[in-house]
Design a protein around this motif. Structure first.
Motif, PDB file in Angstrom:
ATOM      1  N   THR A  58      35.154  59.894   7.375  1.00  0.00           N
ATOM      2  CA  THR A  58      33.705  59.510   7.686  1.00  0.00           C
ATOM      3  C   THR A  58      32.849  60.118   6.717  1.00  0.00           C
ATOM      4  O   THR A  58      32.018  59.545   6.149  1.00  0.00           O
ATOM      5  CB  THR A  58      33.230  59.435   9.129  1.00  0.00           C
ATOM      6  OG1 THR A  58      33.986  58.805   9.959  1.00  0.00           O
ATOM      7  CG2 THR A  58      31.874  59.086   9.327  1.00  0.00           C
ATOM      8  N   ALA A  59      32.984  61.472   6.668  1.00  0.00           N
ATOM      9  CA  ALA A  59      31.954  62.080   5.759  1.00  0.00           C
ATOM     10  C   ALA A  59      32.552  61.930   4.365  1.00  0.00           C
ATOM     11  O   ALA A  59      31.567  61.820   3.451  1.00  0.00           O
ATOM     12  CB  ALA A  59      32.543  63.620   5.865  1.00  0.00           C
ATOM     13  N   ALA A  60      33.559  61.431   3.826  1.00  0.00           N
ATOM     14  CA  ALA A  60      33.809  61.046   2.673  1.00  0.00           C
ATOM     15  C   ALA A  60      33.160  59.848   2.281  1.00  0.00           C
ATOM     16  O   ALA A  60      32.766  59.465   1.097  1.00  0.00           O
ATOM     17  CB  ALA A  60      35.492  61.130   2.414  1.00  0.00           C
ATOM     18  N   ALA A  61      33.447  58.803   3.240  1.00  0.00           N
ATOM     19  CA  ALA A  61      32.752  57.590   3.188  1.00  0.00           C
ATOM     20  C   ALA A  61      31.086  57.751   2.765  1.00  0.00           C
ATOM     21  O   ALA A  61      30.500  56.993   1.998  1.00  0.00           O
ATOM     22  CB  ALA A  61      33.000  56.734   4.217  1.00  0.00           C
ATOM     23  N   ALA A  62      30.726  58.573   3.617  1.00  0.00           N
ATOM     24  CA  ALA A  62      29.169  58.901   3.373  1.00  0.00           C
ATOM     25  C   ALA A  62      29.006  59.515   2.176  1.00  0.00           C
ATOM     26  O   ALA A  62      27.952  59.204   1.409  1.00  0.00           O
ATOM     27  CB  ALA A  62      28.711  59.780   4.623  1.00  0.00           C
ATOM     28  N   GLY A  63      29.831  60.344   1.733  1.00  0.00           N
ATOM     29  CA  GLY A  63      29.439  60.718   0.357  1.00  0.00           C
ATOM     30  C   GLY A  63      29.665  60.072  -0.777  1.00  0.00           C
ATOM     31  O   GLY A  63      28.876  60.045  -1.666  1.00  0.00           O
ATOM     32  N   VAL A  64      30.542  58.999  -0.665  1.00  0.00           N
ATOM     33  CA  VAL A  64      30.842  57.855  -1.633  1.00  0.00           C
ATOM     34  C   VAL A  64      29.568  56.929  -1.690  1.00  0.00           C
ATOM     35  O   VAL A  64      28.802  56.674  -2.871  1.00  0.00           O
ATOM     36  CB  VAL A  64      32.131  57.083  -1.312  1.00  0.00           C
ATOM     37  CG1 VAL A  64      32.308  55.740  -2.394  1.00  0.00           C
ATOM     38  CG2 VAL A  64      33.255  58.043  -1.548  1.00  0.00           C
ATOM     39  N   LEU A  65      29.309  56.748  -0.595  1.00  0.00           N
ATOM     40  CA  LEU A  65      27.874  55.838  -0.393  1.00  0.00           C
ATOM     41  C   LEU A  65      26.693  56.569  -1.070  1.00  0.00           C
ATOM     42  O   LEU A  65      25.989  56.018  -1.752  1.00  0.00           O
ATOM     43  CB  LEU A  65      27.462  55.510   1.119  1.00  0.00           C
ATOM     44  CG  LEU A  65      26.544  54.437   1.434  1.00  0.00           C
ATOM     45  CD1 LEU A  65      26.681  53.157   0.968  1.00  0.00           C
ATOM     46  CD2 LEU A  65      26.185  54.323   3.002  1.00  0.00           C
TER      47      LEU A  65
END
Length: 156
Positions: free
Chosen positions: A92-99
């Motif tokens: 989830t943190a990685a997805a937020a970072g990509v976003l």
């Protein structure tokens, strides 16, 4: 209380993350259409790209509730230290970072280019589509982990 938190968490994920994944996926093709039309700032495709970017921005802010509710649910369920949950938090943190680092700034740049009638680099739209795909894949993986929950006692 656990069932309530889980229900609100799932609803928040559907209502907030769903629109971001769909709008972000629709954005690169909308930019390519707008660039192909070359109709200037008032063109329908330019307006569409702007609306898709606003949807991503607004719903991503609302989406902050998803991990907050997820953590509250995990705490209530007593699974805060489980491996599947820790992996989900990291993804989830990685997805937020990509976003935050790639998708939203990329969209912003394209919206500005289209609004000013500047040329759009097709390769840049492909890179944005790739970033969006990574974001969507991360969320799909988190969703699968939430359903499968390795080591779960629910039998799922």
């Amino acid at each position: 209380m656990t069932k309530f938190l889980l229900s609100v968490h799932v609803l928040a994920a559907i209502i907030a993350v769903g629109p971001v994944t769909v709008a972000a996926s629709m954005f690169p093709p909308a930019v390519r259409r707008a660039a192909a039309e070359g109709g200037g700032p008032a063109a329908t495709a330019v307006t569409t790209a702007g609306v898709l970017h606003r949807i991503c921005g607004v719903y991503s802010r609302i989406g902050i509730a998803v991990p907050v509710l997820g953590l509250a649910t995990a705490l209530a369920m007593g699974v805060l230290g489980d491996g599947w949950l820790i992996t989900s938090i990291a993804l989830t943190a990685a997805a937020a970072g990509v976003l935050i680092a790639f998708v939203l700034p990329g969209q912003e740049e394209f919206v500005e280019q289209l609004a000013q009638g500047r040329a759009v680099d097709r390769q840049a739209t492909v890179r944005l589509a790739l970033s969006t795909g990574v974001f969507n894949l991360l969320w799909a993986t988190v969703t699968i982990l939430m359903i499968v929950r390795p080591g779960s006692t629910t039998g799922a």
